[in-house]
Design an enzyme around this catalytic site. Sequence first.
Site, PDB file in Angstrom:
ATOM      1  CD1 TRP A 356       3.887 -45.882  11.044  1.00 58.38           C
ATOM      2  CD2 TRP A 356       3.593 -47.373  12.673  1.00 58.38           C
ATOM      3  NE1 TRP A 356       2.741 -46.590  10.761  1.00 58.38           N
ATOM      4  CE2 TRP A 356       2.534 -47.505  11.734  1.00 58.38           C
ATOM      5  CE3 TRP A 356       3.606 -48.210  13.792  1.00 58.38           C
ATOM      6  CZ2 TRP A 356       1.501 -48.443  11.884  1.00 58.38           C
ATOM      7  CZ3 TRP A 356       2.578 -49.136  13.940  1.00 58.38           C
ATOM      8  CH2 TRP A 356       1.542 -49.251  13.005  1.00 58.38           C
ATOM      9  CG  ASP A 357       5.976 -45.654   6.939  1.00 62.17           C
ATOM     10  OD1 ASP A 357       5.207 -46.175   6.124  1.00 62.17           O
ATOM     11  OD2 ASP A 357       5.679 -44.640   7.584  1.00 62.17           O
ATOM     12  CD  GLU A 495      -2.791 -43.112  10.744  1.00 63.50           C
ATOM     13  OE1 GLU A 495      -3.276 -43.263   9.604  1.00 63.50           O
ATOM     14  OE2 GLU A 495      -1.667 -42.633  10.940  1.00 63.50           O
ATOM     15  CE  LYS A 615      -5.284 -44.442   6.786  1.00 58.73           C
ATOM     16  NZ  LYS A 615      -4.512 -43.227   7.107  1.00 58.73           N
TER      17      LYS A 615
END
Length: 801
Positions: A356-357, A495, A615
């Site tokens: 999804w960057d 995540e 995270k």
Amino acid sequence: MAEPEWTWEWTGYDPAAERLRESLCTLGNGYFATRGAVPESRAGLVHCPGTYAAGCYNRLVSTVAGRQVVNEDLVNLPNWLPFRFRRRRAEGTWGPWFSPDAHALPDHRHTLDLRRATLTRTFRHQGGDAGVLGVEQTRLVHMGDPHLASLRTVFTAEDWSGEIEIESGLDGEVINGNVHRYRALDRRHLTLVRTGAEEPHTVWLSCRTRTSDVTVALAARTTVADGAPASSVLRPARHRALHHLVVPIAPGRPVTVEKTVALHTSRDTAIGDPLGEAVDRVSAAAGFPALLDSHAAAWARLWRRADIQVPGEAGRILRFHLFHVLQTLSPHTADLDVGVPARGLHGEAYRGHVFWDELFVLPYLDLHFPEVSRALLNYRYRRLPRACREAAAAGRAGAMYPWQSGSDGREETQAWHLNPRSGRWLPDHSRLQHHVGSAIAYNVWRYWEATGDTEFLHSKGAEMLLQIARFWADLAVLDPGTGRYRIRGVVGPDEYHDAYPGAARPGLDDNAYTNVMAAWVLTRALDLLRRLPAWRRDELCDRVRLEGEELAKWAEVSRRLRVPFHQGVISQFEGYDVLAELDWEAYRARYDSIRRLDRILEAEGDTVNRYKASKQADVLMLGYLFPPAELRHLFRRLGYGLDDETWGRTVDYYLRRTSHGSTLSEVVHGFVLARARRSEAWQYAREALEADIADIQGGTTGEGIHLGAMAGTLDLVQRGLTGLEAREDALWLDPVPLPALSEYGFSLRYRGHWGVSVRCRSGRLEIGVPHSEETPIRVVLAGRAVTVAPGETRALAPRED
């Protein structure tokens, strides 16, 4: 003369740091890139001389821990760098081939010139009892002609005369060996290697990828410049094509050797035979000085469109980040069928996959290289049919885009992943991050707002947006007890959490980010249908078979999706509040780094699913994507209040519970805190800037730079500090003060205007529009609108806090 703000230097030779330096010294042009390995190195534990072409993947089956594992990887192509030398001894025999791992290297230095996109290496070599040989090597990967690269080596004898032998070649005996933890997998992607020669100066190599059947061809021309006498022998072998030259050398008579390489694959357009094209192209290529001139000129054009001006070390790093973004996603990308590889074209981590960057990359590209943004969105559109088939296979309507994508848009996320800390292979549930579809929809909408490209929005963009909305509406289930729609069994951006403690099935319910984004997508899809001309709306609804009853459900779901709260903050997901608190101080005291807390806990026999620990930014991603007013409106439309106090508590709550196991985390937190006008913002912004150059993730940058984080720091200046939005046919600005980045400037390409300048000086913004025949730009700042005509510069005072 070196320009400190444009150059980066690495002195000495440290084998332990070579992989990191190789990643940071990668040169590329959007079509292909080559890591900054020294030319005489072979792949191993120290060096990884990788070359990667955008979108060139191959799929292999491996047996790991008794299981068959299928992985598609970005392929390490044949190595074009090989170039080594040795000297003839006084008694007439040849000395050993030079190697940095076997010889002392006084004055060894690498210099990366960002302005001209060259990597220059200099050192002095003492060969036994012979004199000193000075060596200077300069390489480039051509930005003007994306199929060319070149390496120039200048030898200077300081106090002796004799002969040097040079071996220049192409190496097809390569594997994907950049990521050590993948070593149990089949990593040999190339087959049918053939080599040959074209007299008098060229060798060539051709091969294919084993399953994707992509033909790869390289041709290398090696010549001694200035007509210096030399003997030359071309020696094709099974997997390597070598060119040997013997050249006399003496003080005052430097020897310059030029190696020029052409690379083609069968994925290229407008060619017939990749090998024939490579040989023809390298034969016609100019010498190194002319190549360098045209290469530097191409980069000068890019810098004029994209350079960012920020004083001091922060500005120097931002330019370094921009350099690597442009090497991965250049104007050449507009001609390719590729997505945004999370680790650039700089290494093999994440197997070169597309996540999804683009959510962190396109906001920058939209206002500088919109043709590249459109190409990246086209990559997603071409894979829309596959996303619809994946949704149907899962029993869902619409489009279910994969968390990891590669060549054809199928789900590339591995079913198992290795925890290198424990050595155990564990099930991987990250494919449940369906929010990737919302990221694609978000990018479609923001691209249209920035460019006004109605043709794209009303055609390909509309199809993607509607099918993604359809997926969310189908996934949402009404809870009769609350009257709210719920989305169950997903994984959020965090995540770490992929299941409830002790649950038999993976997935979480009502991830706040997922649900709010789903509501936003549904709302935008409905808005789009209202905006479309009647003929186009009818045509589109007929094409995707969209009925009125379905649209009524979309409207209902978009207003009634559940967002959980606890203790006056937004809950990351339903049930987050009952998880255990982690003893953060104890873990920080016990381990050097707890960024990958999930791996630490699993190695201890525990699971991060039990704890309130993230995270990276999850809920706070909403503050990254939406300005405060729009975020409040989103929550109000869902029937929830979100005032500044609630958002402030939410930010504080998750800041204390995030380990920053992703480089994206610091980007988002710096952005969110800058908007909240917090003094802590600079701490996170600085860490985001240093993430790759300092390798703060502990060895990961050697496997490829973090492209999303690099682009995110650019976005932090362009959008985060200015509050810049392109909407309602205007540029909206809401600047926030960040003392450490109080002065900055950049230019934009907005609608038909090239080079719109934005400058912040002494707390005031200046907007300049270049001369053109275009209409004036409307700018909205502090609730008032002004127009800036072509050829005009306006100074605007932000609102008082």
